[in-house]
Design a protein around this motif. Sequence first.
Motif, PDB file in Angstrom:
ATOM      1  N   LEU A 133      -1.344  20.267   2.555  1.00 63.34           N
ATOM      2  CA  LEU A 133      -0.417  19.284   2.697  1.00 63.34           C
ATOM      3  C   LEU A 133      -0.353  18.979   3.575  1.00 63.34           C
ATOM      4  CD1 LEU A 133       0.026  17.483  -1.056  1.00 63.34           C
ATOM      5  CD2 LEU A 133      -2.061  17.665   0.544  1.00 63.34           C
ATOM      6  N   SER A 134      -0.211  18.430   4.118  1.00 62.55           N
ATOM      7  CA  SER A 134       0.701  17.607   5.723  1.00 62.55           C
ATOM      8  C   SER A 134       1.109  16.564   5.679  1.00 62.55           C
ATOM      9  CB  SER A 134       0.455  18.973   6.574  1.00 62.55           C
ATOM     10  OG  SER A 134      -0.677  17.854   7.146  1.00 62.55           O
ATOM     11  N   ILE A 135       1.972  15.946   6.734  1.00 64.15           N
ATOM     12  CA  ILE A 135       2.471  15.187   7.482  1.00 64.15           C
ATOM     13  C   ILE A 135       0.922  14.693   8.002  1.00 64.15           C
ATOM     14  CG2 ILE A 135       3.603  13.679   9.215  1.00 64.15           C
ATOM     15  CD1 ILE A 135       5.493  14.953   7.285  1.00 64.15           C
ATOM     16  N   ASP A 136       0.267  15.580   8.592  1.00 61.12           N
ATOM     17  CA  ASP A 136      -1.194  14.769   9.153  1.00 61.12           C
ATOM     18  C   ASP A 136      -1.844  13.848   8.084  1.00 61.12           C
ATOM     19  OD1 ASP A 136      -0.110  15.084  11.884  1.00 61.12           O
ATOM     20  OD2 ASP A 136      -1.562  16.184  12.097  1.00 61.12           O
ATOM     21  N   ILE A 137      -2.097  14.353   7.194  1.00 59.37           N
ATOM     22  CA  ILE A 137      -3.061  14.358   5.397  1.00 59.37           C
ATOM     23  C   ILE A 137      -2.085  13.355   5.236  1.00 59.37           C
ATOM     24  CG2 ILE A 137      -3.533  15.292   3.141  1.00 59.37           C
ATOM     25  CD1 ILE A 137      -3.234  18.098   4.764  1.00 59.37           C
ATOM     26  N   ILE A 142      -4.552 -12.826   6.776  1.00 55.54           N
ATOM     27  CA  ILE A 142      -3.014 -12.370   6.812  1.00 55.54           C
ATOM     28  C   ILE A 142      -2.716 -11.259   6.504  1.00 55.54           C
ATOM     29  CG2 ILE A 142      -0.554 -13.463   7.537  1.00 55.54           C
ATOM     30  CD1 ILE A 142      -1.697 -16.249   7.683  1.00 55.54           C
ATOM     31  N   VAL A 143      -3.018 -10.770   4.881  1.00 60.97           N
ATOM     32  CA  VAL A 143      -2.552  -9.800   4.958  1.00 60.97           C
ATOM     33  C   VAL A 143      -3.104  -8.483   5.543  1.00 60.97           C
ATOM     34  CG1 VAL A 143      -2.330  -8.298   2.657  1.00 60.97           C
ATOM     35  CG2 VAL A 143      -1.541 -10.276   2.908  1.00 60.97           C
ATOM     36  N   GLY A 144      -4.424  -8.543   5.605  1.00 59.80           N
ATOM     37  CA  GLY A 144      -5.817  -7.767   6.058  1.00 59.80           C
ATOM     38  C   GLY A 144      -5.223  -7.380   7.430  1.00 59.80           C
ATOM     39  N   SER A 145      -5.192  -8.785   7.866  1.00 53.53           N
ATOM     40  CA  SER A 145      -4.996  -8.328   9.359  1.00 53.53           C
ATOM     41  C   SER A 145      -3.268  -7.740   9.829  1.00 53.53           C
ATOM     42  CB  SER A 145      -4.749  -9.735  10.566  1.00 53.53           C
ATOM     43  OG  SER A 145      -5.927 -10.564  10.156  1.00 53.53           O
ATOM     44  N   VAL A 146      -2.302  -7.801   8.922  1.00 51.95           N
ATOM     45  CA  VAL A 146      -1.149  -7.240   9.032  1.00 51.95           C
ATOM     46  C   VAL A 146      -1.813  -5.881   8.756  1.00 51.95           C
ATOM     47  CG1 VAL A 146       1.179  -7.163   8.070  1.00 51.95           C
ATOM     48  CG2 VAL A 146       0.315  -9.580   8.599  1.00 51.95           C
ATOM     49  N   LEU A 147      -2.497  -5.407   7.197  1.00 50.50           N
ATOM     50  CA  LEU A 147      -2.745  -3.957   7.150  1.00 50.50           C
ATOM     51  C   LEU A 147      -3.564  -3.180   8.259  1.00 50.50           C
ATOM     52  CD1 LEU A 147      -3.222  -4.527   3.463  1.00 50.50           C
ATOM     53  CD2 LEU A 147      -1.907  -3.187   4.176  1.00 50.50           C
ATOM     54  N   LEU A 148      -4.419  -4.249   8.898  1.00 44.54           N
ATOM     55  CA  LEU A 148      -5.243  -3.455   9.938  1.00 44.54           C
ATOM     56  C   LEU A 148      -3.763  -3.197  11.397  1.00 44.54           C
ATOM     57  CD1 LEU A 148      -8.444  -5.655  10.979  1.00 44.54           C
ATOM     58  CD2 LEU A 148      -8.249  -3.266   9.361  1.00 44.54           C
ATOM     59  N   LEU A 149      -2.945  -4.020  11.758  1.00 49.92           N
ATOM     60  CA  LEU A 149      -2.016  -3.631  12.517  1.00 49.92           C
ATOM     61  C   LEU A 149      -1.546  -2.402  11.708  1.00 49.92           C
ATOM     62  CD1 LEU A 149      -0.963  -4.510  14.951  1.00 49.92           C
ATOM     63  CD2 LEU A 149       1.130  -5.126  13.812  1.00 49.92           C
ATOM     64  N   LEU A 150      -1.247  -2.293  10.597  1.00 52.80           N
ATOM     65  CA  LEU A 150      -0.279  -0.783  10.373  1.00 52.80           C
ATOM     66  C   LEU A 150      -1.361  -0.065  10.049  1.00 52.80           C
ATOM     67  CD1 LEU A 150       1.907   0.071   9.154  1.00 52.80           C
ATOM     68  CD2 LEU A 150       1.383  -0.090   7.246  1.00 52.80           C
ATOM     69  N   PHE A 151      -2.401   0.102  10.392  1.00 54.64           N
ATOM     70  CA  PHE A 151      -3.682   1.306   9.969  1.00 54.64           C
ATOM     71  C   PHE A 151      -3.630   1.876  11.671  1.00 54.64           C
ATOM     72  CE2 PHE A 151      -7.710   1.807  11.790  1.00 54.64           C
ATOM     73  CZ  PHE A 151      -7.965   2.867  11.037  1.00 54.64           C
ATOM     74  N   ILE A 152      -3.287   0.879  12.402  1.00 56.89           N
ATOM     75  CA  ILE A 152      -3.114   1.749  14.172  1.00 56.89           C
ATOM     76  C   ILE A 152      -2.110   2.447  14.458  1.00 56.89           C
ATOM     77  CG2 ILE A 152      -3.267   0.579  16.526  1.00 56.89           C
ATOM     78  CD1 ILE A 152      -6.119   0.551  15.604  1.00 56.89           C
ATOM     79  N   LEU A 153      -0.847   1.298  14.160  1.00 54.23           N
ATOM     80  CA  LEU A 153       0.706   2.329  14.473  1.00 54.23           C
ATOM     81  C   LEU A 153       0.354   3.365  13.311  1.00 54.23           C
ATOM     82  CD1 LEU A 153       2.470  -0.875  13.669  1.00 54.23           C
ATOM     83  CD2 LEU A 153       2.272   0.224  15.836  1.00 54.23           C
ATOM     84  N   PHE A 173       0.096   6.851  15.620  1.00 55.62           N
ATOM     85  CA  PHE A 173       0.951   7.923  16.776  1.00 55.62           C
ATOM     86  C   PHE A 173       1.515   8.569  15.990  1.00 55.62           C
ATOM     87  CE2 PHE A 173       0.195   3.009  18.409  1.00 55.62           C
ATOM     88  CZ  PHE A 173      -0.318   3.909  20.024  1.00 55.62           C
ATOM     89  N   PHE A 174       1.541   8.295  14.204  1.00 51.81           N
ATOM     90  CA  PHE A 174       2.420   9.783  13.528  1.00 51.81           C
ATOM     91  C   PHE A 174       1.619  10.676  13.716  1.00 51.81           C
ATOM     92  CE2 PHE A 174       4.577   5.049  12.565  1.00 51.81           C
ATOM     93  CZ  PHE A 174       6.173   5.908  12.965  1.00 51.81           C
ATOM     94  N   GLN A 175       0.662  10.908  14.284  1.00 51.51           N
ATOM     95  CA  GLN A 175      -0.077  11.685  13.924  1.00 51.51           C
ATOM     96  C   GLN A 175      -0.063  12.872  14.707  1.00 51.51           C
ATOM     97  OE1 GLN A 175      -4.094   9.571  12.847  1.00 51.51           O
ATOM     98  NE2 GLN A 175      -4.586  11.035  12.205  1.00 51.51           N
ATOM     99  N   THR A 176       0.162  14.382  14.622  1.00 52.41           N
ATOM    100  CA  THR A 176       0.900  15.617  15.568  1.00 52.41           C
ATOM    101  C   THR A 176      -0.688  15.351  16.659  1.00 52.41           C
ATOM    102  OG1 THR A 176       0.058  16.823  13.870  1.00 52.41           O
ATOM    103  CG2 THR A 176       2.155  16.476  13.925  1.00 52.41           C
TER     104      THR A 176
END
Length: 274
Positions: free
Chosen positions: A154-158, A202-213, A216-219
């Motif tokens: 397991l890793s941060i990327d996973i 609205i909830v789904g749209s916010v979650l999709l934005l979080l999905f994109i953001l 950026f945390f992947q190495t």
Amino acid sequence: MRWLKQLLDFYINSSIHVALSVFAFVQMTGFLFRIEEVGVSAYFAFFGTIVGYNFVKYDALARTQKLQMRTELKAIATLSFLSFLAAGFYFLQLAQNTKIIAFAFLILTMLYTLPFFPNRKNARNWAGVKIYIVALCWVGVTLFLPLINAGIPLSIDIFVVAVQRFILIFVLILIFEIIDLQLDDPNLKTVPQQIGVERTKIVGSVLLLLFILLGFFQTDFSFTALFLRLGVAFTILLFLLFAHEKKSKYYSSFWVESIPILWWLSLLWFLNPS
């Protein structure tokens, strides 16, 4: 053209299409984490999905004898039996730790369908739980199962990919819940039943934005992968925004469930060095 529609209906009703989506997610896991031998996990997930989904869809009706064995249902039963044998064959080829994980998700699937506890409904009918169980099963089977089978620690990327995939599947299920709003039992307390269709979008749209953001945390960040995630998120967003109770069953059961397949093919096309 009637035979073509019948063939499409069988393809969808027999869970082959949703199994291909699961297969695509497993292949994406193998691609993203450079697993050379992901085939056993992918085929186990594919055939296991056909068995599991058909069991969930048709078991309750069969046990209450409300299901007449028409020609299509006999074909689905035959396909499910053959898929069970194939899933068992690939199960035996999995690593020992992976077999334990696979068995755990089998138990969860059975809990989702069968009333194990006296005077209690199955997990599928537990208020507000269905969407989380389905999303958790998808993440477990399509991400952790092939990773554990390949012995990858397991890793941060996973962790990031796991959260991303859970979000993605959660939003895809929201589309199904919007379309099935008039058909679902009110006691299920799906997200649209509890907060309404517009707030669900609205909830789904916010979650999709979080999905994109989260990307950026992947190495192993790349702009091409980001571009593909944006394309997938935007596609899902369009399906979410245009979803309503009167949409055709093909809107969700075929087109929405095609998104993971298209994403996998896009990854192969744009990111495969060969």
